[in-house]
Design a protein around this motif. Sequence first.
Motif, short mmCIF file in Angstrom:
data_model
loop_
_atom_site.label_atom_id
_atom_site.label_comp_id
_atom_site.label_asym_id
_atom_site.label_seq_id
_atom_site.Cartn_x
_atom_site.Cartn_y
_atom_site.Cartn_z
N GLY A 1 24.36 15.85 46.43
CA GLY A 1 23.68 16.79 47.32
C GLY A 1 24.32 16.94 48.68
N SER A 2 25.51 16.37 48.85
CA SER A 2 26.15 16.44 50.17
C SER A 2 27.15 17.58 50.22
CB SER A 2 26.88 15.13 50.46
OG SER A 2 28.03 15.05 49.64
N ALA B 1 31.35 30.69 40.09
CA ALA B 1 31.26 29.24 39.95
C ALA B 1 29.81 28.79 39.86
CB ALA B 1 31.96 28.55 41.12
N LEU B 2 28.92 29.44 40.64
CA LEU B 2 27.51 29.08 40.60
C LEU B 2 26.91 29.33 39.23
CD1 LEU B 2 26.33 30.49 44.04
CD2 LEU B 2 26.38 28.09 43.33
N ALA B 3 27.41 30.39 38.56
CA ALA B 3 26.87 30.74 37.25
C ALA B 3 27.06 29.62 36.24
CB ALA B 3 27.51 32.02 36.74
N GLN C 1 27.04 20.70 38.84
CA GLN C 1 26.58 19.61 39.72
C GLN C 1 27.40 19.62 41.00
OE1 GLN C 1 25.79 15.64 38.17
NE2 GLN C 1 26.63 16.35 36.24
N VAL C 2 28.70 19.89 40.81
CA VAL C 2 29.62 19.84 41.95
C VAL C 2 30.47 21.10 41.96
CG1 VAL C 2 31.45 18.53 43.07
CG2 VAL C 2 29.81 17.34 41.60
N GLN D 1 21.26 23.57 49.42
CA GLN D 1 19.80 23.47 49.34
C GLN D 1 19.31 23.56 47.91
OE1 GLN D 1 18.22 26.45 51.93
NE2 GLN D 1 18.79 25.27 53.75
N SER D 2 20.06 24.32 47.08
CA SER D 2 19.63 24.44 45.68
C SER D 2 20.06 23.22 44.86
CB SER D 2 20.16 25.72 45.06
OG SER D 2 21.56 25.64 44.96
N GLY D 3 20.54 22.17 45.53
CA GLY D 3 20.78 20.90 44.85
C GLY D 3 22.19 20.68 44.36
#
Lengths: 294, 264, 324
Positions: free
Chosen positions: B41-42, B177-179, B183-184, B211-213
């Motif tokens: 989460g960082s 990439a978000l799709a 995790q990273v 924020q979305s983890g």
Amino acid sequence: MDNSRQLFQYILSGLSNGAIYALIGFGFAIIHNATGIINFAQGEFVMLGGMFTLFFVAFLNLPLIPAIILAILVSTIVGIVFERLAVRPLKNAKPLSIVIITIGASILIRGIAMLVWGKDTHAVPAFSGSNPLYIVGATIMPQHLWIFAIAVLIIIGNKIFFSYSIIGKAMRACAYNAQAASLVGIDVKTMVLFSFIISSAIGSLAGIIIAPLTMTSYDVGIMLGLKGFCAVIIGGMSSGLGTVLGGLLLGLLESLGAGYLSASYKDAIAFIILLLILFIRPEGLFKKKETERV
Amino acid sequence: MNLPQAKSEKGAAAVLRIKNITKIFGGLTALEDVSFEVKDGSITGVIGPNGAGKTTLFNIVTGLYSQTSGDVYLGDKNISFFAPETLAGMGIVRTFQNVELFSEMTVLENVMVGLHTKSKSGIISCAFKLPSQIKEEKYIKEKAMHWLEFTGLADHADIEAANLPFGKGRILEISRALAVEPQVILMDEPAAGLNSLETSQLAMLIKRIRQSGITIVLVEHDMELVMNVCDSIVVLNLGKKLAEGTPREIQENQEVIAAYLGEG
Amino acid sequence: MTKEKREIIIFSIFTLAVLIIPFFLRGSYYLNVLVFIGINTLLAVALNLLLGYAGQISLGHAAFFGLGAYISGVLTTRFGLDPWLVLVIAAAASGSLAFIIGFPILKLKGHYLAMATLGLGIIMYIIFNETVAVTGGPSGLSGIPNMHLGALIFDNDMNNYYLIWIITLIVMLLSINLSQSRIGRALRAIHNSEVAARVMGVNARILKVQIFTVSALISAVAGSLYAHTMTFISPASFGFNFSVELVTMVIIGGLGSIYGSFLGAAILTVLPEFLRVLQDFDIIVYGLLLIIMTMYLPGGLINGLQKIVEFAAGKVGKRGGSGA
């Protein structure tokens, strides 16, 4: 004919074909290292060499030597035109486009050759007659000696050119890093042009010296080109010793395979070797740690 | 499925661990014994002068290069030498310094490719348009639109990616990439070539993604951006880890200052 | 109108046109040409899946066409097997060969792939020529039976037309479906940037082999249909020149367009009829077309047509007051 003499004949013709494959392979390597392109039309320069020589000898009745020189000159001009029209405009083109354009160019050159010279196979006169020489009980065609002599000269000349001449060194610099080369003032475009000039000249000369043994026609470029490619792949895309060994190895395997296994599958041998090398060791057989690329 | 224990331990667990990575090209050592951890989460910044080995490190973590020695862990799993496509399935994805879009496809289609690992219809069900495939296709499209809305590119959905302005291209790469629902995400110089407005929008986006983890690792030259968004920073110099710490610690680190001044 | 609806309408119009055209034709010459356009369309679609979508060149596709034709020819003439059964065997065998050779060959890129596929094509061509006991060698293989469906025998141009075109239409539809699915997008992604596609989770290696297999399988179906239609085959139809012709069809029509493949196949089937005066010199035209199309019209003719249609439609749309 007894066995050992037969074996000697196979080895002899294998080595002389192999020397030719190596020279054709040089052409691929020189252009590839300057441009990153595998020049699909490389075999067509080989065809042009033989066909132009024949044309000048048979139709213009020129003596052999001037005919050969003219044939190399004209083939080289075709190489220059090819570079100008098809390669130079390709900067930043997609890889697939480059592949297709060089294939198109090779077909075009072959088609024009067919249009001009017809589809027949032609015999080209040997450089110094076709009376075989007898050496230690074996027969050698004088043309074999010509092939070995000229091939050795080109291999040595090529080495000297790339190791010691200013232009040769500049071309090597471009092969390593074109951007850096242009920063130190080397005109990369001119070096690309040079690579086409040298490749088409060597390719056409290879076609000229082999033509008296194998005859020539408009379509010999495909097979010779592919076998030259096979040699240079074995040699790891260098215009050095690796490719010479690659060519000789290919020539020998082909000749022995044709002699002892099956003559009708002679061409298949080369392509099976090509596929195996591409599949198993695409970087070539003789790759050392720090390879010489030009 | 993926490491529930790592996610549940709030902020403390390392999601990505780089252990003793060394990479030698020919005779040149590009990375030497580099180790650090990325907390779940960082936002972790990887900075350093040109030639420090940042992109090489990204290439190793995402499976494009093989390291000479050392290991990469995702949670407790050693993921060294995994193929990029396998890593994508496990939740590691990246963007590229030189923007690698599928330029002849539309913006929407680019993001739909990002959903490849979230769908599974094979050649046969696609060719025959089996009901399961039609349903899946609808899902892919909706989800892709969702991500375009998230990043603000929804208006450009039907434009060919090659025709996007450069800044939007960078955002599209992030959307794609978000799709993957990673995790990273590793972002390789996402602000390069952006103007200051675009950079500040990017900073907002990066924070929203976190924020979305999703954990973010950032290679970046824009120090203002790095100091603004990162929780911790790793400094590489000439292939070695020079320093590691919070933005403030890094800004005050004499060695880091020397390395940058030495280069400039 | 949504994209899917438009696709359905276009395909319906195309299908209707294909089905009714024979009623407007006099003489079997034209039907015969259309039969060949059908077979070539099958081949061009097959190659386009590989070349146009996945961006992987094959200069040896005539080999899979030939393999299909020879398996059909040999198994029906020498073992008396049923043509339909043989068609399935041919497709399976060709697909299997492609699958096995696909793993090592598709690791290669660009010119290396071109050379390797060319080598594969030449090896197959040599085998067709030299295994005289099986294939009849250079003089060919004759007496291949026609296809049949119960009592219906496909021994005339009209019957063959419908046989081949119905199969071609089915393959076109399946290919269009495939191209608009996640698999189609993944293939185009590989074409555009293999690295980025892999990072997005696309298993490029497997997918390339799969599409190569599908492509070889369709090519073999075309070969089988060709053998049963012609009833005579010889190696000359499956050489390097035909492989180049197939690539030219795909490029002229348009990389990555199924209708483009039809257009390219149609043009290259009809062109030699006009170029009769040139005899074998049509190869010059192919060479020129490859260069000119790649340099100046990389989208192919279908793309040019599309732009004209869109331009016209755009004008109409504007006049009627634009929506959206």
